[in-house]
Design an enzyme around this catalytic site. Sequence first.
Site, PDB file in Angstrom:
ATOM      1  N   CYS A 142     148.540 -22.172   6.330  1.00 29.16           N
ATOM      2  CA  CYS A 142     149.855 -21.552   6.551  1.00 29.16           C
ATOM      3  C   CYS A 142     149.764 -20.403   7.553  1.00 29.16           C
ATOM      4  CB  CYS A 142     150.469 -21.117   5.226  1.00 29.16           C
ATOM      5  SG  CYS A 142     152.265 -20.842   5.342  1.00 29.16           S
ATOM      6  N   HIS A 235     151.081 -26.274   2.157  1.00 26.54           N
ATOM      7  CA  HIS A 235     150.316 -25.762   1.015  1.00 26.54           C
ATOM      8  C   HIS A 235     149.948 -26.908   0.072  1.00 26.54           C
ATOM      9  CE1 HIS A 235     150.647 -21.418   1.711  1.00 26.54           C
ATOM     10  NE2 HIS A 235     151.862 -21.650   2.174  1.00 26.54           N
ATOM     11  N   GLU A 237     147.555 -26.929  -1.719  1.00 23.58           N
ATOM     12  CA  GLU A 237     146.944 -26.333  -2.917  1.00 23.58           C
ATOM     13  C   GLU A 237     147.968 -25.911  -3.961  1.00 23.58           C
ATOM     14  OE1 GLU A 237     148.049 -22.740  -0.486  1.00 23.58           O
ATOM     15  OE2 GLU A 237     147.346 -24.783  -0.074  1.00 23.58           O
TER      16      GLU A 237
END
Length: 328
Positions: A142, A235, A237
């Site tokens: 990001c 993202h 994650e």
Amino acid sequence: MPINIPNELPAKEILESEKIFAIDDENARRQRIRPLRVVILNLMPKKIETETQILRLLSKSPLQLDIDLMKVSSHESKNTSKDHLVKFYENWDVLKENYYDCMIITGAPVEEMPFEDVDYWEELTHIFDWTKSHVLSTMHICWGAQAGLYYHYGIHKYQLKEKLFGIFPHELCDEYDFLTNGFDEIHNVPHSRHTKIDEKELAKEDRLVVLSRSKKTGSTIIVTKGYRQIFVMGHFEYGVDTLAQEYFRDVNAGKPIHVPENYFPNDDPHQRPILTWRSHANLLYRNWLNYVYQTTPYHIEKIEKAPLYQGFREDHGYAQAFRKEDDE
């Protein structure tokens, strides 16, 4: 993990063309194994939440990983206890003599500021330079990806009219690339940001390859040809509740925010969101660790000799050259 097959097997050439790891008997017998060394530069305010999300993905690999947690010294974290930072984190100055197989540089909630106005920007540029000689493969996430693209390649970011917020379908650009091998042609990725990189500047940079993109979010997975640098705009994650927490935080603070797209069933914030990106997140990190495992030198200090823009994907002699040096 790679498959070990006879060197003359006809399938070997086909598998290699599909970017599937296959090693011959001689190289398999010669391989030596050690844990991969991974360092995570955590720039997020809620460090425990971020480190947990990333470690959850790293843990899905069958490889043994030694993890170090890094923080910048030029910024004081206010959302994580000092006890946690002292116990588990080290400044870059302490770790900079180490060599690492992998590094992850997280995002940070400073994306609306010019890069040079961020209080730890100078220190971060030193870390960016350090990765080129002390880390085999660095994944930027990001804002970390935007910062890395700006510093290394001069690719600018610009402000969006409204926050890019939600789960967005992406198209796979190369179904046989090592990093995205096994991805569906359409895969979901969470995004939460106010800025976007200049795609025209990116298109002019021939050292970078786009692996995943969408019309709404732009390029999302960008790599150098040897994976020394990986830039992920989304993202992978994130947990299932992360966007919900961000949404309700902003609503309660009275900030202008729209319901995250393609997230809550029927766009109803009262319904539990559905996790639709987990398998691709796991696959991305497994592929990355598997690639690094196959190409990193056994003697980790030899990482500094690795070419920055050329690697196993285009030159199979890259990994074998390291093994030959290790044998000697």
